[in-house]
Design a protein around this motif. Structure first.
Motif, PDB file in Angstrom:
ATOM      1  N   GLY A 494      -4.589  11.524  -5.874  1.00 46.78           N
ATOM      2  CA  GLY A 494      -6.030  11.544  -5.910  1.00 46.78           C
ATOM      3  C   GLY A 494      -6.588  10.361  -5.131  1.00 46.78           C
ATOM      4  O   GLY A 494      -5.850   9.474  -4.687  1.00 46.78           O
ATOM      5  N   TYR A 495      -7.905  10.318  -4.955  1.00 42.19           N
ATOM      6  CA  TYR A 495      -8.547   9.251  -4.195  1.00 42.19           C
ATOM      7  C   TYR A 495      -8.881   8.072  -5.106  1.00 42.19           C
ATOM      8  O   TYR A 495      -9.251   8.256  -6.278  1.00 42.19           O
ATOM      9  CB  TYR A 495      -9.826   9.758  -3.526  1.00 42.19           C
ATOM     10  N   VAL A 496      -8.766   6.862  -4.555  1.00 42.76           N
ATOM     11  CA  VAL A 496      -9.155   5.654  -5.266  1.00 42.76           C
ATOM     12  C   VAL A 496     -10.114   4.866  -4.382  1.00 42.76           C
ATOM     13  O   VAL A 496     -10.109   5.003  -3.154  1.00 42.76           O
ATOM     14  CB  VAL A 496      -7.931   4.776  -5.624  1.00 42.76           C
ATOM     15  N   LEU A 497     -10.945   4.053  -5.030  1.00 41.90           N
ATOM     16  CA  LEU A 497     -11.893   3.219  -4.294  1.00 41.90           C
ATOM     17  C   LEU A 497     -11.181   1.968  -3.797  1.00 41.90           C
ATOM     18  O   LEU A 497     -10.592   1.230  -4.584  1.00 41.90           O
ATOM     19  CB  LEU A 497     -13.067   2.839  -5.191  1.00 41.90           C
ATOM     20  N   ASN A 498     -11.220   1.760  -2.480  1.00 45.91           N
ATOM     21  CA  ASN A 498     -10.608   0.568  -1.892  1.00 45.91           C
ATOM     22  C   ASN A 498     -11.699  -0.282  -1.262  1.00 45.91           C
ATOM     23  O   ASN A 498     -11.816  -0.406  -0.054  1.00 45.91           O
ATOM     24  CB  ASN A 498      -9.568   0.972  -0.840  1.00 45.91           C
ATOM     25  N   GLY A 499     -12.538  -0.871  -2.105  1.00 49.59           N
ATOM     26  CA  GLY A 499     -13.572  -1.784  -1.651  1.00 49.59           C
ATOM     27  C   GLY A 499     -14.806  -1.089  -1.124  1.00 49.59           C
ATOM     28  O   GLY A 499     -14.872   0.139  -1.017  1.00 49.59           O
ATOM     29  N   LYS A 535      -0.657  -2.515   3.687  1.00 52.09           N
ATOM     30  CA  LYS A 535       0.085  -1.418   3.083  1.00 52.09           C
ATOM     31  C   LYS A 535       0.438  -1.735   1.631  1.00 52.09           C
ATOM     32  O   LYS A 535       0.287  -0.886   0.740  1.00 52.09           O
ATOM     33  CB  LYS A 535       1.356  -1.143   3.888  1.00 52.09           C
ATOM     34  N   ASN A 536       0.897  -2.957   1.370  1.00 54.34           N
ATOM     35  CA  ASN A 536       1.292  -3.322  -0.001  1.00 54.34           C
ATOM     36  C   ASN A 536       0.103  -3.270  -0.947  1.00 54.34           C
ATOM     37  O   ASN A 536       0.221  -2.773  -2.081  1.00 54.34           O
ATOM     38  CB  ASN A 536       1.919  -4.712  -0.012  1.00 54.34           C
ATOM     39  N   ALA A 537      -1.046  -3.796  -0.519  1.00 53.89           N
ATOM     40  CA  ALA A 537      -2.227  -3.802  -1.388  1.00 53.89           C
ATOM     41  C   ALA A 537      -2.714  -2.379  -1.649  1.00 53.89           C
ATOM     42  O   ALA A 537      -3.113  -2.035  -2.780  1.00 53.89           O
ATOM     43  CB  ALA A 537      -3.337  -4.631  -0.757  1.00 53.89           C
ATOM     44  N   THR A 538      -2.642  -1.532  -0.629  1.00 54.47           N
ATOM     45  CA  THR A 538      -3.064  -0.144  -0.804  1.00 54.47           C
ATOM     46  C   THR A 538      -2.114   0.600  -1.742  1.00 54.47           C
ATOM     47  O   THR A 538      -2.552   1.385  -2.598  1.00 54.47           O
ATOM     48  CB  THR A 538      -3.135   0.560   0.563  1.00 54.47           C
ATOM     49  N   ASP A 539      -0.817   0.362  -1.585  1.00 55.14           N
ATOM     50  CA  ASP A 539       0.155   1.001  -2.480  1.00 55.14           C
ATOM     51  C   ASP A 539      -0.092   0.602  -3.931  1.00 55.14           C
ATOM     52  O   ASP A 539       0.065   1.425  -4.847  1.00 55.14           O
ATOM     53  CB  ASP A 539       1.580   0.633  -2.071  1.00 55.14           C
ATOM     54  N   ALA A 540      -0.479  -0.656  -4.143  1.00 55.15           N
ATOM     55  CA  ALA A 540      -0.759  -1.112  -5.505  1.00 55.15           C
ATOM     56  C   ALA A 540      -1.963  -0.383  -6.087  1.00 55.15           C
ATOM     57  O   ALA A 540      -1.972  -0.023  -7.275  1.00 55.15           O
ATOM     58  CB  ALA A 540      -0.999  -2.623  -5.501  1.00 55.15           C
ATOM     59  N   LEU A 541      -2.995  -0.143  -5.263  1.00 56.74           N
ATOM     60  CA  LEU A 541      -4.162   0.603  -5.729  1.00 56.74           C
ATOM     61  C   LEU A 541      -3.797   2.042  -6.080  1.00 56.74           C
ATOM     62  O   LEU A 541      -4.290   2.606  -7.058  1.00 56.74           O
ATOM     63  CB  LEU A 541      -5.248   0.602  -4.652  1.00 56.74           C
ATOM     64  N   LEU A 542      -2.932   2.637  -5.269  1.00 58.00           N
ATOM     65  CA  LEU A 542      -2.571   4.046  -5.454  1.00 58.00           C
ATOM     66  C   LEU A 542      -1.550   4.266  -6.559  1.00 58.00           C
ATOM     67  O   LEU A 542      -1.302   5.414  -6.961  1.00 58.00           O
ATOM     68  CB  LEU A 542      -2.017   4.623  -4.145  1.00 58.00           C
ATOM     69  N   ALA A 543      -0.960   3.158  -7.052  1.00 57.54           N
ATOM     70  CA  ALA A 543       0.082   3.298  -8.081  1.00 57.54           C
ATOM     71  C   ALA A 543      -0.452   3.977  -9.334  1.00 57.54           C
ATOM     72  O   ALA A 543       0.279   4.689 -10.033  1.00 57.54           O
ATOM     73  CB  ALA A 543       0.673   1.934  -8.419  1.00 57.54           C
TER      74      ALA A 543
END
Length: 839
Positions: A494-499, A535-543
């Motif tokens: 699903g989609y998450v808010l990234n700022g 990439k690492n920060a985005t992966d953490a959001l999507l976890a």
């Protein structure tokens, strides 16, 4: 003779009266008057001419065109090459004998009253048609490449076809140093970019507006060809943009109400040859292509051709790239004089970052209404090169052709296509949250997900193609069966808010405190973006995001028939019908049946030179079920297919010994039974199926060779579109898929003819787009992309072995955008150099 055609005239008139507005009737009645008057005059002619045409290569001399130039008299030969024309006035004429793949012959003749002239002739194979490595094949108007059986699934010439289409040749793409599909389609009148390739699952290829409706390039050699990324032009022989609802012959899976985009690929030939090319340019463009053909046996009945390309390019923005490897082997096998096979394959490995997409609000009043008010810096991408998406795809096609007899041919086609999306997909959406202290500018939320989707489609077609006579009337008929199966598997997140992203001129302090929630000046963000783009920060959001686990399947069983009847050599009519059975295993399963008719008439007042045409065409869309929501109550809804009906008339020209091709047409497309919903809240949604839309417009296309060495392609399109029934927020407004009202395209290429500069040439042209209302409604208001003109130029030198081209695109460095309730910045000024070597 007059009465012989009266029933046909009344049937055609009835169709016109039932389907057309009053403003259509006068031109069509005028056309019918010309037809009937010409029939009466025809019956009074007195001289005759007959003879036998033979072919120098001893092939069958059947269906060779024999006409008297600049008259309406003409015929085709029978199986032995015999022909006959009667009731011709005495006088001097030129007899023109032509066939595809043979050199046209013209013979001066004189007919006296009561004479029966016997005129035999022999024609020779044309090397231009038999080889692809001859430079332009001696052809003067080398941008004109109109004839293709895939368009009507019948051997119809452009002047015989009541449907409008544009052909973009590989010669034109080479002349313009085209390296992507978007730039290729700029040469088609009425085609406008709406939404560049996103890479997302199931629909990640680019969208274009065609006659005011959104369409993707989904047809490959007349069969389904699916991609989730940007298509590579290395294997393109030509692109056919087929205008108008085309559901009758192509169904609903690869077309839109505006038409379809078909890509015809290169095919093998019977000798060794090829070409290699290297192109380098701005923004790190490096591109290498190779086209190699070779026979695989001494008899040259098995031939192999391989087209391949490597492409690497960065963006004009602060981040962005694309890397692709493309391989396309094709094999032809002539088993006998009757049986042949053709195998086409394409494999594309593609990785790219998301194009910048600013989504405007669709449910609340807009805060800004044009690019100037928005204040967007188009060099900002709001992404990073770490967040890319891979979109590998392949297309496999096999075709078998069997000549049953001189009148009938069988074509069996099987295709398998796959498109995968795996990686990061993000977009910016105008925030609906309230920021009271932000009085200028717009706040966007960045939404991102991880795509993991695969689309797999199979298509099987069986066509019987006939060319025969009933009495004195020639019939060209195709009858076909089609089975289509598509499966989509989605295991993405699903989609998450990234700022959030702020675009505007408000103070840094106000934005940081009220948008980003930062009160410490030492931590202020000056870029207007507080997202995490590694990439690492985005992966953490999507976890913590949800993971999809869906699989959908659709099947379509179809049967169709289309017949073109020549009542006279100068008068023909087309009648076609398709029945389509759509089966969807999702949402509990549902089935739909759709009928799609098509009619057309063509009259050639000057045979093979001028045609007047009119058509009625139909397209349809199968609509998925939905649910009305009323609080906690959900009511399932199943919808009938939507339908679009087009009425069109115009003229096609082929003049001055093929030096001028032109098409002028007016069309009117009405869409009925459109499905829409009115959403008052998340728990109050109601669906309706009484929506309607009306698009009408004018198109003009010219392909010319006015003087030796000069070739011109030009086009103009006007589209007026409006929602006529449906949601009160959209009725009376222009649909966001309609594009600009006015667009134009031009490319002129001149090759110097004198000895001192022979081999040198110049190219110049560009595109114009008028204002484009990408958001337009009662609640939202209007956001308008400004008009723009992009100019391009080139200089080149070449001979039989090599060619060097230097080109500049967007000379004036104009800011350009496309959109479909979205804003996407397009490329700025760039330069490229291309070198080709032929062997």
């Amino acid at each position: 003779m007059f009465s012989k055609f009266t029933p046909f005239t009344f049937v055609l008139l009835k169709i016109i009266l039932n389907k057309m507005k009053t403003k259509f009737i006068l031109p069509i009645l005028s056309l019918l008057f010309v037809l009937l008057f010409s029939t009466s005059i025809w019956s009074q002619e007195r001289a005759s001419i007959k003879g036998q045409i033979t072919l120098k290569d001893n092939q069958s001399p059947e269906k060779i065109s024999v006409i008297l130039k600049n008259t309406r008299f003409g015929t085709v030969t029978d199986s032995k090459g015999n022909y006959k024309m009667q009731h011709i006035k005495a006088g001097n004429y030129i007899l023109r004998i032509s066939a595809i793949g043979y050199i046209t012959k013209e013979i001066k003749i004189n007919l006296s009253s009561g004479q029966v002239l016997i005129q035999n002739a022999e024609i020779s194979p044309d090397s231009e048609e038999l080889t692809e490595v001859v430079i332009n094949g001696g052809k003067k108007n080398f941008f004109a490449k109109k004839e293709n059986q895939q368009i009507a699934r019948l051997p119809l010439r452009n002047l015989e076809n009541p449907q409008v289409y544009t052909t973009i040749s590989s010669e034109l793409l080479k002349d313009q140093v085209v390296t992507n599909i978007d730039d290729a389609l700029k040469n088609a009148p009425g085609v406008q970019p709406l939404w560049t390739s996103t890479g997302r699952g199931s629909d990640g290829a680019g969208y274009f507006s065609l006659r005011g409706f959104a369409v993707q390039p989904r047809a490959l050699n007349g069969l389904p060809g699916i991609s989730n990324g940007s298509l590579d032009p290395a294997n393109i022989d030509r692109i056919e943009v087929i205008k108008g609802p085309s559901g009758t012959l192509f169904g609903s899976t690869i077309v839109s109400y505006g038409g379809l985009i078909n890509i015809t690929t290169k095919t093998p030939y019977d000798h060794f040859g090829g070409e290699v090319n290297y192109t380098a340019g701005s923004y790190g463009l490096n591109r290498v292509t190779a086209d190699i053909n070779t026979p695989l046996n001494e008899e040259k009945t098995v031939n192999l051709r391989i087209n391949t390309a490597y492409h690497s390019e960065n963006s004009f923005q602060d981040a962005g790239f694309r890397k692709a490897l493309f391989v396309a082997p094709s094999l032809s096998y002539k088993a006998s004089d009757r049986l042949s096979f053709l195998f086409n394959t394409e494999f594309l490995s593609n990785e790219a970052t998301n194009a910048t997409m600013l989504f405007l609000t669709r449910s609340t009043p807009l805060k800004v209404h044009n690019i100037d008010e928005l204040g967007y810096d188009n060099k900002r991408s709001y992404t990073s090169n770490q967040l890319s998406i891979k979109t590998p795809s392949y297309n496999l096609q096999g075709q078998m052709f069997y000549k049953i007899n001189d009148s009938w041919t069988s074509q069996t086609a099987v295709s398998r296509t796959s498109a995968k999306s795996e990686g990061y997909y993000s977009y910016l959406f105008e925030a609906t949250a309230s920021f009271p202290t932000i009085t200028q500018g717009v706040v966007f939320g960045r939404y991102i997900n991880y795509q993991n989707s695969t689309t797999l489609a199979t298509d099987i077609q069986q066509n019987l193609i006939g060319d025969f006579k009933i009495g004195n009337m020639r019939n060209r008929l195709v009858a076909g069966l089609d089975y289509f199966n598509r499966q989509i598997t989605d295991n993405g997140t699903g989609y998450v808010l990234n700022g959030r992203v702020y675009i505007g001129d408000d103070s840094v302090q106000n934005v940081n405190e009220n948008v980003f929630g930062i009160t410490n000046p030492s931590q202020y963000i000056t870029t207007g973006d507080n997202g995490k783009l590694s990439k690492n920060a985005t992966d953490a959001l999507l976890a913590g995001a949800t993971v999809n686990n869906s699989k959908t399947k659709q099947e379509v069983y179809s049967a169709y028939v289309s017949d073109v009847i020549n009542f006279l050599p100068s008068l023909s009519a087309m009648a076609s019908l398709r029945v389509d059975r759509f089966m969807n295993a999702n949402n509990g399963g549902y089935n739909q049946t759709a009928l799609s008719p098509k009619f057309g008439v063509v009259f050639q007042p000057i045979l093979d030179k001028v045609s007047l045409f009119a058509n009625y065409m139909n397209g349809f869309t199968n609509v998925a079920p939905a649910e009305d929501i009323n609080g906690s109550t959900r009511t399932p809804r199943v919808f009938d297919p939507e339908h679009a009906d087009q009425l069109e008339f115009g003229t096609k020209l082929n003049l001055f010994n093929d030096k001028l091709y032109a098409t002028f047409s007016y069309y009117n497309i009405k869409v009925t039974d459109r499905v829409y919903n009115i959403r008052n809240s998340a728990t109050d949604v109601t669906y309706y199926q009484d929506g309607a839309q009306n698009n009408e417009g004018f198109e003009a296309e010219i392909i010319a060779n006015p003087i030796q060495g000069l070739n011109i392609v030009a086009g103009y399109s006007y589209v007026d579109a409006g929602v006529t029934k449906g949601d009160i927020n959209t009725v009376g407004y222009r649909p966001t898929s309609a594009g600009a009202y006015n667009t134009a395209n031009l490319w002129a290429s001149y090759r110097f003819q004198n000895d001192a500069l022979k081999g040198f040439g110049l190219g110049f042209g560009g595109n114009y787009s008028g204002e484009n209302k990408i958001t337009h409604g009662l609640v939202t208001g209007t956001f308008t992309i400004p008009e723009y003109t992009v100019l391009n130029s080139s200089i080149f030198y070449g001979n039989d072995k090599f060619n060097l081209t230097l080109k500049i695109d967007n000379i004036a460095n104009a800011d350009t955008y496309d959109g479909w309730s979205t804003i996407h910045p397009r490329n700025m000024r760039s330069a490229s150099a291309s070198f080709s070597y032929k062997f």
